[in-house]
Design an enzyme around this catalytic site. Sequence first.
Site, PDB file in Angstrom:
ATOM      1  N   ASP A   1     -34.338  20.231 -10.974  1.00 54.99           N
ATOM      2  CA  ASP A   1     -35.499  19.461 -10.561  1.00 54.99           C
ATOM      3  C   ASP A   1     -35.135  18.543  -9.400  1.00 54.99           C
ATOM      4  O   ASP A   1     -34.436  17.542  -9.588  1.00 54.99           O
ATOM      5  CB  ASP A   1     -36.006  18.628 -11.741  1.00 54.99           C
ATOM      6  CG  ASP A   1     -37.241  17.809 -11.416  1.00 54.99           C
ATOM      7  OD1 ASP A   1     -37.851  18.032 -10.350  1.00 54.99           O
ATOM      8  OD2 ASP A   1     -37.602  16.952 -12.240  1.00 54.99           O
TER       9      ASP A   1
ATOM     10  N   HIS B   1     -41.444  19.787  -4.101  1.00 52.97           N
ATOM     11  CA  HIS B   1     -40.926  18.502  -3.610  1.00 52.97           C
ATOM     12  C   HIS B   1     -39.413  18.565  -3.438  1.00 52.97           C
ATOM     13  O   HIS B   1     -38.721  19.350  -4.078  1.00 52.97           O
ATOM     14  CB  HIS B   1     -41.343  17.356  -4.526  1.00 52.97           C
ATOM     15  CG  HIS B   1     -40.613  17.228  -5.820  1.00 52.97           C
ATOM     16  ND1 HIS B   1     -39.503  16.430  -5.970  1.00 52.97           N
ATOM     17  CD2 HIS B   1     -40.846  17.766  -7.046  1.00 52.97           C
ATOM     18  CE1 HIS B   1     -39.094  16.465  -7.223  1.00 52.97           C
ATOM     19  NE2 HIS B   1     -39.885  17.275  -7.897  1.00 52.97           N
TER      20      HIS B   1
ATOM     21  N   HIS C   1     -30.081  18.513 -18.607  1.00 55.51           N
ATOM     22  CA  HIS C   1     -29.992  17.056 -18.485  1.00 55.51           C
ATOM     23  C   HIS C   1     -31.018  16.581 -17.453  1.00 55.51           C
ATOM     24  O   HIS C   1     -30.705  16.352 -16.280  1.00 55.51           O
ATOM     25  CB  HIS C   1     -28.579  16.640 -18.073  1.00 55.51           C
ATOM     26  CG  HIS C   1     -27.520  17.019 -19.052  1.00 55.51           C
ATOM     27  ND1 HIS C   1     -27.019  18.300 -19.143  1.00 55.51           N
ATOM     28  CD2 HIS C   1     -26.867  16.289 -19.990  1.00 55.51           C
ATOM     29  CE1 HIS C   1     -26.093  18.350 -20.089  1.00 55.51           C
ATOM     30  NE2 HIS C   1     -25.990  17.133 -20.621  1.00 55.51           N
TER      31      HIS C   1
ATOM     32  N   ASP D   1     -42.160  23.311  -8.990  1.00 59.53           N
ATOM     33  CA  ASP D   1     -41.343  22.108  -9.050  1.00 59.53           C
ATOM     34  C   ASP D   1     -39.919  22.520  -9.419  1.00 59.53           C
ATOM     35  O   ASP D   1     -38.974  22.282  -8.671  1.00 59.53           O
ATOM     36  CB  ASP D   1     -41.931  21.155 -10.095  1.00 59.53           C
ATOM     37  CG  ASP D   1     -41.323  19.755 -10.038  1.00 59.53           C
ATOM     38  OD1 ASP D   1     -40.118  19.653  -9.768  1.00 59.53           O
ATOM     39  OD2 ASP D   1     -42.049  18.781 -10.275  1.00 59.53           O
TER      40      ASP D   1
ATOM     41  N   GLU E   1     -42.222  12.739  -4.625  1.00 61.31           N
ATOM     42  CA  GLU E   1     -42.896  13.230  -5.835  1.00 61.31           C
ATOM     43  C   GLU E   1     -42.479  12.464  -7.065  1.00 61.31           C
ATOM     44  O   GLU E   1     -43.305  12.150  -7.937  1.00 61.31           O
ATOM     45  CB  GLU E   1     -42.605  14.724  -6.021  1.00 61.31           C
ATOM     46  CG  GLU E   1     -43.393  15.387  -7.143  1.00 61.31           C
ATOM     47  CD  GLU E   1     -42.712  15.367  -8.506  1.00 61.31           C
ATOM     48  OE1 GLU E   1     -43.296  15.881  -9.477  1.00 61.31           O
ATOM     49  OE2 GLU E   1     -41.571  14.832  -8.613  1.00 61.31           O
ATOM     50  N   GLU E   2     -41.187  12.152  -7.158  1.00 61.04           N
ATOM     51  CA  GLU E   2     -40.666  11.577  -8.394  1.00 61.04           C
ATOM     52  C   GLU E   2     -41.273  10.207  -8.698  1.00 61.04           C
ATOM     53  O   GLU E   2     -41.526   9.878  -9.855  1.00 61.04           O
ATOM     54  CB  GLU E   2     -39.133  11.482  -8.336  1.00 61.04           C
ATOM     55  CG  GLU E   2     -38.402  12.810  -8.302  1.00 61.04           C
ATOM     56  CD  GLU E   2     -38.520  13.598  -9.592  1.00 61.04           C
ATOM     57  OE1 GLU E   2     -39.274  13.198 -10.498  1.00 61.04           O
ATOM     58  OE2 GLU E   2     -37.857  14.644  -9.703  1.00 61.04           O
TER      59      GLU E   2
END
Length: 777
Positions: free
Chosen positions: A423, A412, A571, A489, A460-461
């Site tokens: 991410d 994504h 983080h 991912d 996606e999130e």
Amino acid sequence: MERQPHNEQTPLLTTVHVVPRPPRYRHSTLRRFCTIALSTTLIIVVAAFLIPINWLPHHHWNSVEARPASQGIAYRELQEILLKTPDAAKARQWSQYYTAGPHLAGKNLTQALWTRERWQEFGVPNSNIVAYDVYLNYPLDHRLALLESRQKGVGDQAAGKDYDIKYECKLEEDTLPEDPTTNTEPRVPTFHGYSANGDVTAQYVYVNFGTFWDFDDLVKANVSLEGKIAIAKYGRGFRGLKVKRAQELGMVGVVIYSDPQEDGDITEQNGYKAYPDGPARNPSSVQRGSVFLLTKGAGDPTTIGYPSKPGVPRQDPSHYIPSIPSVPVSYQDALPLLQALNGHGPQAKDFNKYWQGGGLAYKNVSYNIGPSPSSLKLNLMNKQEYITTPIWNVIGIINGSLADEVVILGNHRDAWIAGGAADPNSGTAALDEVIRSFGQALEQGWKPLRTIVFGSWDGEEHNLLGSTEWVEEYLPWLSNAAVAYLNVDVACMGPEFVTSASPLLHKAIYEATSMVQSPNQTVAGQTVRDVWDGQIKTIGSGSDFTAFQDFAGVPSVDMAHRPTAQSPVYHYHSNYDSFHWMEKFGDKHWQHHITIAKLWALTAASLIENPIIHFSATDYAKALASYVEETEAKANKIGTSESIDYQAAFHSLKAAVERLHNATVRFDQHAALVQEQVEHGSIPWWKWWQKVKLSIEVKKTNDGYKYLERQFLHVDGLDGRSWFKHTVFAPGRWTGYSGAKFPGLIEAIEDQNATAVEKWSKIIAGRIDAATLSLKY
């Protein structure tokens, strides 16, 4: 007849006596029949010689090598290209682009267009934008304030009139001169995806990690929860389930923060400096994220089960999103709230081992539970805009010789913040390098045996929106053609390689990891397999493999590099997941990025190019046997009433698994023989019937592997969450991300529901037997 004179206009006429013509041959009818039959036979023979050459897939019966020279390059040459092409400088370049600005779901069309252009440049001209109209939220405003009554012991008046503000939470992360991403405008506020609108003022309670079992401990301890706001730590389960359980218990809001307890050894308490000066957590970092109830389904909550295209009917989303507001905060903001609870209610140390170890004790937090006194309340305000808006997937296709056998790779593109260097965009950069590598092979004349599809998913999130809508739209085609889905991912948020997968893919993963040099070598020449513990976890949820594995029954894998207890703190979903953090602490030389790219490409190549799909059915049967043992042990630990017959349930499952194991051993042996014939057999050109027979055997064998995962789907889905169709794998009902084995059965055991235990043991045994019957050859 009278004779007439003849001339140029009149033909010569004469009297002719006509009598039946005698037969030329005595058996003329039989002769004509034989002539037709022999001619037809000759045509069939000629056609039969031509069909294997011109119609049947060459790869299916070539007896010289698995990769015919007519298709460009040998398989080993392809592997060399995939190992040598990924480039650290290129990965860095792609990462720098994707992390240069905000790219929330539905707000990154420019990135989608840029991605399509790069893929076309890499050699995949058939790359297109695929849009869906999805229901989601964007932040408008929020507030979290600690209020103290002006009159001690009086706390009934409305907030604002008789309360002073004891602490106003910042609800934003510090900007850092060293990290340009943190200064990027417009800044994305801290918020939860699919969080409810609301403005509540109430006493509050510390609920540890807010797991189902933490709340159960509080209920058993008679801690008052109804009408209160929960303050919970991130970790040990999906954030949305923390909100769900609080809502079920009558709480009116949830605050979630990141406690240094989850940061391993790398904390300020242990002497490490905070980011950007050191590897410890920046105190102002906030983890954004979705609170969608992902254990009930995936995708657009208004179109669960079908694609979210313009004009489709829309469902009520309230069954899938919370009704109480929630906000994420930093531990810097959580500190005054936790300190204000000191001395109120029991302490975490009075509870079981799962309540121990809070990371802020050195900052004068005693981890009292509360509730806070009536004179001390939180005001939580959350204002979100809910709209239906387009999102944009990028889909690239390399057509293979076989259109009905397809391998899909995806990552994504959207992120909660401007950065997203780990991410998802470490995975995005790796995917670009995978595609560039396959493009290099195409330039050298390679054509894949199986068709390849690449997906750059949007949304996606929020809740796996882009991938899920795409799977729902193309479900009939995927059910017929999909061989596997390979997901990345996060390529890198630390040094340790981890993976989860369907058991069918274990063999391919072990082989790929044995071919790629590890970036963590302690001895020169070590591969990823050499330094990895070899553990492949069961697949759960939380990324784009979910719709493929749990809904469509496509065997899937997810790969990543994750932090260890000694790694710089990552983080997660914070502004500090930035290009600067990645280059300074995450992957200084970008080697973990290209390691994943190589592993990803090689795993794909083994599935694309082997004449027989590179699966092991026996690995699946062995895994099922271990899952049955594990589930039985859990059942015995939970205990049972006399009405539940565990013995009968597990006896039937063990018998079904044993039958499957016997079938898989035979099938894998047969597949190996067919593969040997294809690669090393020598069939003369004139023995066309043997080539036809071999081609049919290859097709039957590959169909057996391709459809095996689909046999474990139950059309009605799981109880209470029917979108999840897989009887072996699903996200845990109260964990979310981590995978549950035999979810229907384990939930029935947890609920002590005898009827459901019997029902699900029969369903699972039936699906296992269906898998056994499918492995015919």
